[in-house]
Design an enzyme around this catalytic site. Sequence first.
Site, short mmCIF file in Angstrom:
data_model
loop_
_atom_site.label_atom_id
_atom_site.label_comp_id
_atom_site.label_asym_id
_atom_site.label_seq_id
_atom_site.Cartn_x
_atom_site.Cartn_y
_atom_site.Cartn_z
N ASP A 130 45.03 44.76 37.57
CA ASP A 130 43.59 44.92 37.35
C ASP A 130 42.99 45.81 38.44
OD1 ASP A 130 40.75 44.10 36.55
OD2 ASP A 130 41.96 42.81 35.27
N HIS A 146 36.05 42.73 38.47
CA HIS A 146 36.78 42.34 37.26
C HIS A 146 38.08 41.61 37.60
CE1 HIS A 146 39.06 42.95 33.48
NE2 HIS A 146 37.87 43.02 32.90
N ASN A 181 37.96 45.29 22.98
CA ASN A 181 36.61 45.15 22.42
C ASN A 181 36.33 46.33 21.50
OD1 ASN A 181 36.38 42.93 24.20
ND2 ASN A 181 35.64 44.29 25.82
N SER A 207 38.78 40.72 27.97
CA SER A 207 39.33 40.76 29.32
C SER A 207 39.33 39.39 29.96
CB SER A 207 38.51 41.71 30.20
OG SER A 207 38.68 43.04 29.81
#
Length: 388
Positions: free
Chosen positions: A66, A95, A185, A251
């Site tokens: 990430d 994130h 998404n 996520s």
Amino acid sequence: MIGRALVASALALHLSAAPALAQEPVKCNPKRASPAIAESWAQRRLNVQRVWPLTMGQGVTVAVIDSGVDETHPQIRLAGKADLTNTTYRDCVGHGTAVAGIIAGQPRNDVPFYGVAPGVRLLSIKQSNDTSGDVSVLAKAIRAAADENADVINVSIEAQDQPDLRAAVNYALGRDIVIVAAAGNQQKDDGTSSPSYPAAYDGVLAVGAATPSGGRSTFSNPNAVAVLGPGQEISSTWTGKGYQSKLEGTSYAAPYVAGVAALVRARFPNLDQVRVRRRIMLTADGASGKGTGAGMVNPFLAVTMLLPSEQVAVAAPVPPPLPASAVRKAVPPDSRSMEVATAVAAGGLSLTAVVMAFWMIVPMGRRRGWRAGSRTAATGATPGSGPN
């Protein structure tokens, strides 16, 4: 403590391709964190604490690929880290820290937040300084995680199909690693969607986002979804030693499932990555429409349910038969010997009868002078007992 530091240092030296003097990213301005957090619906729904008496994920290594992880956060405990961006280990987005917290946030009495599997060995592999990143770097990160013997890899990243990414995924799968990836998404205005990678590759556990009611979130990509995880109105750890709420996206759904995969691997260490994925899907709460896969992941059933077919698959092998030499063959009956033995036995009985007769008759004859007995003696009548 020293041993853990050495492990972390070794991982950093092995994976980091940073130059001699690392440079601070041009932009490192993550959203401000909140000092407090409330219990989320996701924690109430999954209720992973029911599983902890059985396992908290000990002995399992989970790699988070990430934007980096803020290891100064009081609920984050890293066992190793790597930076493939040639910048710093710092999470400039937040994130990666949120993803790491969902997987392995350490429980605290003063905070109503905790990760799914806080007992795992957590690795951070930084592949980007923003919300996107280079696909080639992502491929290198997956290979790096595999080389560090990760048991589970979480990829909360959307990318395009690319040969080096596909090869990296196959490399990790070949090393018996469970790869959990966000299904992505929907980005198109017309509502259509296209596959997102690496989630859409065969062998990857693709995760869609679920609402508090358990249905698929409208933004969740319906392609190639295996299971759902909480992905809307999510709370988690955030860079800056705080927390963030109202997070949404596949996520954040993926790390919930990655945490469950770690619990399953810890509880059933003999299951390979194929059967771990299968167990998670078979124990999910059930599909509820397009793009929901097997439905919401269920940690308790994933760790406790008895799957008959799985028991057969992992049953101990049947022991091999004994060699022919181990059992002595029966000796066939000897007819001649049996006949001789029978004759000898009969002769012996006859001889015994003769001897017994001789032993009784000879003394009786001597007493009578070898004369025959009287009639009365023969009939048993007593002399003088007849009628007068």
